[in-house]
Design a protein around this motif. Structure first.
Motif, PDB file in Angstrom:
ATOM      1  N   ARG A   1       1.867  -7.425   5.732  1.00 11.20           N
ATOM      2  CA  ARG A   1       1.561  -5.588   5.437  1.00 11.20           C
ATOM      3  C   ARG A   1       2.982  -6.046   4.725  1.00 11.20           C
ATOM      4  N   LEU A   2       4.014  -6.852   4.525  1.00  8.81           N
ATOM      5  CA  LEU A   2       5.247  -6.080   3.394  1.00  8.81           C
ATOM      6  C   LEU A   2       5.219  -6.368   2.245  1.00  8.81           C
ATOM      7  N   SER A   3       5.436  -5.685   2.200  1.00 11.13           N
ATOM      8  CA  SER A   3       5.849  -6.005   0.629  1.00 11.13           C
ATOM      9  C   SER A   3       6.125  -6.577  -0.109  1.00 11.13           C
ATOM     10  N   PRO A   4       5.173  -6.856  -1.543  1.00  9.41           N
ATOM     11  CA  PRO A   4       5.577  -7.809  -2.714  1.00  9.41           C
ATOM     12  C   PRO A   4       6.623  -8.145  -3.094  1.00  9.41           C
ATOM     13  N   PHE A   5       6.975  -7.100  -2.998  1.00  8.98           N
ATOM     14  CA  PHE A   5       8.699  -6.802  -3.766  1.00  8.98           C
ATOM     15  C   PHE A   5       9.435  -7.014  -3.017  1.00  8.98           C
TER      16      PHE A   5
ATOM     17  N   GLY B   1       0.753  -1.520   0.009  1.00  7.56           N
ATOM     18  CA  GLY B   1       0.304  -0.010   0.091  1.00  7.56           C
ATOM     19  C   GLY B   1       0.665   1.015   0.288  1.00  7.56           C
ATOM     20  N   ASN B   2       1.891   1.059   1.056  1.00  3.23           N
ATOM     21  CA  ASN B   2       3.268   2.071   0.537  1.00  3.23           C
ATOM     22  C   ASN B   2       3.936   2.122  -0.460  1.00  3.23           C
ATOM     23  N   PHE B   3       4.839   1.090  -0.893  1.00  6.31           N
ATOM     24  CA  PHE B   3       5.348   0.371  -1.832  1.00  6.31           C
ATOM     25  C   PHE B   3       5.070  -1.632  -2.180  1.00  6.31           C
ATOM     26  N   PRO B   4       4.383  -1.176  -3.286  1.00  4.75           N
ATOM     27  CA  PRO B   4       3.701  -0.281  -4.506  1.00  4.75           C
ATOM     28  C   PRO B   4       2.442   0.433  -3.681  1.00  4.75           C
TER      29      PRO B   4
ATOM     30  N   ARG C   1      26.011   0.167  -4.088  1.00  2.00           N
ATOM     31  CA  ARG C   1      27.138  -1.192  -4.355  1.00  2.00           C
ATOM     32  C   ARG C   1      27.158  -2.263  -3.155  1.00  2.00           C
ATOM     33  N   ASP C   2      27.542  -1.746  -1.587  1.00  3.08           N
ATOM     34  CA  ASP C   2      27.657  -1.671  -1.030  1.00  3.08           C
ATOM     35  C   ASP C   2      26.863  -2.374   0.025  1.00  3.08           C
ATOM     36  N   GLU C   3      25.487  -1.838   0.495  1.00  2.00           N
ATOM     37  CA  GLU C   3      25.190  -2.087   1.408  1.00  2.00           C
ATOM     38  C   GLU C   3      23.719  -1.806   1.234  1.00  2.00           C
ATOM     39  N   LEU C   4      23.005  -2.306   1.434  1.00  2.00           N
ATOM     40  CA  LEU C   4      20.818  -2.238   1.522  1.00  2.00           C
ATOM     41  C   LEU C   4      20.252  -2.477   2.737  1.00  2.00           C
ATOM     42  N   THR C   5      19.503  -1.882   3.167  1.00  2.00           N
ATOM     43  CA  THR C   5      18.841  -1.952   4.278  1.00  2.00           C
ATOM     44  C   THR C   5      17.476  -1.464   4.264  1.00  2.00           C
ATOM     45  N   LEU C   6      16.481  -2.342   4.217  1.00  2.00           N
ATOM     46  CA  LEU C   6      14.977  -2.367   3.888  1.00  2.00           C
ATOM     47  C   LEU C   6      14.118  -1.840   5.248  1.00  2.00           C
ATOM     48  N   PHE C   7      13.681  -1.018   5.364  1.00  2.00           N
ATOM     49  CA  PHE C   7      12.652  -0.758   6.718  1.00  2.00           C
ATOM     50  C   PHE C   7      11.067  -1.358   6.375  1.00  2.00           C
ATOM     51  N   ALA C   8      10.914  -2.694   6.142  1.00  2.00           N
ATOM     52  CA  ALA C   8       9.429  -3.176   6.602  1.00  2.00           C
ATOM     53  C   ALA C   8       8.386  -3.385   7.645  1.00  2.00           C
ATOM     54  N   PRO C   9       6.660  -3.417   7.551  1.00  2.00           N
ATOM     55  CA  PRO C   9       6.422  -3.746   8.944  1.00  2.00           C
ATOM     56  C   PRO C   9       6.855  -4.855   9.288  1.00  2.00           C
ATOM     57  N   GLU C  10       6.784  -5.488  10.785  1.00  2.00           N
ATOM     58  CA  GLU C  10       6.434  -5.968  11.599  1.00  2.00           C
ATOM     59  C   GLU C  10       6.257  -7.832  11.070  1.00  2.00           C
ATOM     60  N   THR C  11       4.639  -7.670  10.712  1.00  2.00           N
ATOM     61  CA  THR C  11       4.326  -8.342  10.157  1.00  2.00           C
ATOM     62  C   THR C  11       4.354  -8.841   8.405  1.00  2.00           C
ATOM     63  N   ASP C  12       4.743 -10.271   8.548  1.00  2.00           N
ATOM     64  CA  ASP C  12       4.425 -10.396   7.321  1.00  2.00           C
ATOM     65  C   ASP C  12       3.401 -10.187   6.308  1.00  2.00           C
TER      66      ASP C  12
ATOM     67  N   ALA D   1      -0.898   1.804  -2.872  1.00  2.00           N
ATOM     68  CA  ALA D   1      -1.978   1.725  -3.579  1.00  2.00           C
ATOM     69  C   ALA D   1      -2.893   2.658  -4.767  1.00  2.00           C
ATOM     70  N   GLY D   2      -3.400   2.081  -5.460  1.00  2.00           N
ATOM     71  CA  GLY D   2      -3.137   2.598  -6.888  1.00  2.00           C
ATOM     72  C   GLY D   2      -3.034   3.361  -7.688  1.00  2.00           C
ATOM     73  N   TRP D   3      -1.363   3.082  -8.051  1.00  2.00           N
ATOM     74  CA  TRP D   3      -1.177   3.309  -9.078  1.00  2.00           C
ATOM     75  C   TRP D   3      -0.436   1.768  -9.748  1.00  2.00           C
ATOM     76  N   ASP D   4       0.402   2.069 -11.266  1.00  2.00           N
ATOM     77  CA  ASP D   4       0.410   0.880 -12.160  1.00  2.00           C
ATOM     78  C   ASP D   4       1.362  -0.193 -11.633  1.00  2.00           C
ATOM     79  N   ARG D   5       0.737  -1.572 -11.241  1.00  2.00           N
ATOM     80  CA  ARG D   5       1.419  -2.017 -10.465  1.00  2.00           C
ATOM     81  C   ARG D   5       3.676  -2.845 -11.318  1.00  2.00           C
ATOM     82  N   THR D   6       2.737  -2.697 -12.013  1.00  2.00           N
ATOM     83  CA  THR D   6       4.390  -3.079 -13.384  1.00  2.00           C
ATOM     84  C   THR D   6       5.333  -1.788 -13.377  1.00  2.00           C
ATOM     85  N   GLU D   7       4.653  -0.663 -13.031  1.00  2.00           N
ATOM     86  CA  GLU D   7       5.199   0.669 -12.862  1.00  2.00           C
ATOM     87  C   GLU D   7       6.437   0.773 -11.168  1.00  2.00           C
ATOM     88  N   GLU D   8       5.106   0.073 -10.966  1.00  4.03           N
ATOM     89  CA  GLU D   8       5.701   0.250  -9.276  1.00  4.03           C
ATOM     90  C   GLU D   8       6.812  -0.516  -9.181  1.00  4.03           C
TER      91      GLU D   8
END
Length: 720
Positions: A687-691, A650-653, A674-685, A655-662
């Motif tokens: 609500r987790l972004s499908p991406f 609902g935040n990423f993707p 390049r070296d590090e990627l940190t993703l911040f997500a909800p506690e429960t799966d 809501a209401g936006w084209d799914r492919t473009e999201e």
């Protein structure tokens, strides 16, 4: 078919994929690249190979979508070892600059170029005035959406840019109408009518184009080439190169196809078609898959799968995300982390901890980017950075304190508390007053702009502005005066007095009295649209609710009532023609209320905190700063560390936006690292972004470690 290379670069050994593109004999080559797969270097190899095979550098052109990309490609030619004198003769330019030069030669003169929004906005307002005049003269005037203030004008120009990218003509057939054409294009009638009027004014009075702004040259050239009524002379090139093909739109493709056909040129282009995110600029995945290369015989599509940006773990995660081959060319581990958060406040706190950890380990905050899906996400993060004493810079968005939807609330707070010093500086006060006029849906006028500047320079005039402009009903006299400068209004008053004196001298007292009555009636006759009247009454009520509330009441409760009374969400839907813009504005308002809640302060203290926050953030920006940017602004860049908050469904993707473009937007964001990627997500799966789920992070990290160990020890490991 490949041949042995005649050009050998210095400093590195090209991969087999790069060599294939460098030496292939196909006339048309499209390199299907992954993020970080050295597209620019590969195109430079193709250019250098062409020079070594006898093509004059003067007969080679490389077209890009930004001046920076064109500059980098030119420098890359020198870096890989092409003789400096030869490299500088290769023309590396943008599509728009190329089109501008062709039109300059065709028209035989220099057309004025308007580089900024501020330069274009007055022309839009003039076109609005003309459309209003034409509409008023109709037997049955229509209700039209027409922008007057800066924010809706920017919204309008964004949609016009998209229409031009699609090569939409402002002309209509004899048996058609503006209304039916607008309906066919799925845009409001007022927007299409304004587009037609603006283009008519831009076309000039028969003396040639009056002015151009960004992308107009590409559009104008594409329309001339398509219509074929007037022959346009294109330069003849033997080799044409194009970078970032994923940003191609119908207008740029028209120019490219005609250029290639005119010179019977050999073409090589590169792009990552999973990075198509600029639909607002006409770049569309379905268009690219259907049109790009459709008119060329024997197109060869060659892969660039090896990324040199990040290590094996991220390459594996990208493979899972996009279901395509991705291989890492780096002997370096990629650190991937998923941080779970209870809410936005918890997320902001954990992001600050991650930034401080990165700073302690790397000492380089300026090599880290926090990438946001939408501007409203910055509010909690900006406040957390402020509390932590970490400086930040912004790309692709404004600080939340400067957005019009927040500025109106700051203005309402200042008026309610009569605390005009809570908005520091003339420029800020001017922006607040402009925001109030916009959100009160008041009509635009040059005179009013001067009045705003005067009030902004003298805080003691704020109260007079409130009572005399915002809360007083607009009269016919106000409407007339709004279009006049101070000097013009003075001249008009003198003319009226002279006329009255003349009539009295001639004994025509009834006529003189009639003129005076007419002036008095104009000053007493209400002349405001229903929307303006409702906005005025809502503002009166909102100010009353803030003034009458308990002194110690939490600010978010008082502001929540004021926002509901002002109906900012509803006004946003009327002001902004693009529903996505209205939605973003509404989310920013909600984020501001949440910031007030977190502050746990009453209204007066919260207002003072806003002022000190603005002053402190300006001071922090003088230090080394972390980048806070949108996905669109991050595109084309890379960073040692990337942090991506707000990864809830609902935040990423969004809501209401084209799914492919999201999906593509998320891919762009995560592949900036390049070296590090940190993703911040909800506690429960749930609500987790499908991406995020699609990246299979645990599997990617384990598989990446195996691949890296095998490479470092010289063992073979079966890939995907």
């Amino acid at each position: 078919m490949k041949a042995e290379p005649r050009f050998s670069p210095v400093g590195f050994e090209p991969t087999a994929e790069q060599r294939a593109i460098q030496t292939h004999s196909a006339r048309y080559i499209i390199a299907m690249a992954n993020a970080g797969a050295a597209k620019t270097t590969t195109l430079a190899l193709r250019i250098a190979e062409s020079v070594k095979r006898g093509v004059s550098p003067d007969h080679i052109v490389a077209l890009c979508f930004s001046a920076e990309a064109a500059r980098v490609l030119k420098m890359r030619l020198i870096e890989i070892g092409l003789d400096d004198r030869l490299a500088r003769r290769v023309r590396c330019t943008t599509f728009d600059e190329f089109a501008l030069q062709v039109l300059r030669d065709h028209e035989g003169r220099e057309t004025p170029f308007l580089p900024s929004f501020e330069d274009v906005a007055p022309h839009v307002r003039s076109a609005v005035t003309e459309v209003q005049r034409i509409n008023a003269a109709r037997r049955n005037p229509r209700e039209l959406w027409l922008p007057e203030h800066n924010a809706p004008i920017a919204d309008f120009l964004k949609i016009v840019r998209q229409m031009k990218a699609q090569q939409i003509s402002p002309e209509i057939e004899d048996d058609d109408s503006v209304a039916s054409r607008a309906e066919a294009l799925n845009v409001p009638e007022g927007l299409f009518a304004l587009f037609r009027q603006l283009e008519k004014a831009r076309a000039g009075d028969g003396d040639g184009c009056a002015w151009r702004t960004e992308f107009d040259a590409t559009y104008d050239l594409a329309m001339l080439l398509t219509q074929g009524n007037v022959p346009v002379s294109l330069p003849g090139y033997r080799v044409v190169i194009a970078d970032e093909l994923q940003d191609m739109n119908p207008a740029t493709l028209t120019c490219l196809e005609h250029l290639i056909e005119h010179g019977r040129a050999w073409f090589t282009g590169a792009g990552d078609f999973d990075q198509v995110i600029h639909r607002w600029a006409g770049a569309d995945a379905s268009f690219l898959s259907a049109r790009l290369g459709a008119n060329w015989s024997g197109v060869k599509r060659l892969p660039l799968t090896i990324t040199f940006r990040h290590g094996p773990a991220m390459a594996v995660a990208t493979h899972f995300l996009k279901s395509k081959p991705v291989e890492s060319g780096r002997d370096h581990d990629a650190r991937l982390r998923l941080v779970r958060c209870a809410d936005s406040e918890d997320e902001a706190g954990k992001l600050i901890s991650a930034l401080l950890d990165w700073q302690q380990r790397s000492k380089r905050l300026d090599a880290c980017a926090v990438i946001l899906r939408a501007p409203h996400q910055s509010i909690a993060i900006e406040n957390a950075l402020l509390r932590a004493g970490i400086g930040w810079r912004l790309e692709g968005l404004q600080s939340y304190l400067l957005r019009s939807e927040i500025l109106i609330l700051r203005g309402v707070i200042a008026f309610a508390l009569e605390d005009y010093e809570s908005i520091p500086g003339v420029d800020k006060r001017f922006q607040v007053l402009q925001a109030l006029e916009l959100w009160q849906e008041l009509s635009w006028g040059d005179r009013r702009l001067e009045d705003l500047k005067t009030a902004a320079a003298q805080p003691e005039l704020f109260d007079a502005f409130l009572k005399g402009r915002l809360l007083r009903p607009q009269t016919l006299a106000d409407t007339s005066a709004a279009e006049l400068s101070d000097e013009a209004e003075t001249r008009a008053a003198h003319r009226l007095l002279d006329q009255i004196r003349r009539l009295r001298r001639e004994g025509q007292h009834d006529e003189a009295n009639a003129l005076l009555r007419q002036q008095h009636e104009a000053a007493a006759t209400i002349d405001e649209a229903p929307a303006q009247r409702n906005a005025r009454l809502r503002l009166t009520q909102a100010l009353a609710t803030l003034r009458d509330g308990p002194v110690d009441e939490p600010a978010h409760l008082a502001l929540g009532r004021a926002v509901a009374i002002l109906d900012l969400h509803g006004v946003a839907r009327r002001l902004f023609i693009d529903p996505a813009t209205a939605d973003m504005v509404a989310r920013s308002v909600d984020g501001f209320l949440d910031a007030a809640r977190i502050s746990k302060q009453p209204l007066r203290e919260f207002a003072q905190w806003l002022r000190s926050a603005e002053e402190k953030s300006a001071e922090l920006r003088k230090r080394k700063t972390v980048l806070l940017c949108t996905v669109e602004a991050a595109k084309g860049q890379e960073f040692d560390a990337v942090m991506l908050p707000g990864l809830a469904d609902g935040n990423f993707p969004l809501a209401g936006w084209d799914r492919t473009e999201e999906h593509n937007r998320f891919y762009v964001a995560v592949t900036r690292m390049r070296d590090e990627l940190t993703l911040f997500a909800p506690e429960t799966d749930a609500r987790l972004s499908p991406f995020v789920s699609a990246m299979k992070l645990d599997t990617a990290v384990a598989r990446g470690r195996t691949l890296l160990d095998a490479r470092l020890t010289g063992h073979d490991v079966q890939d995907f």
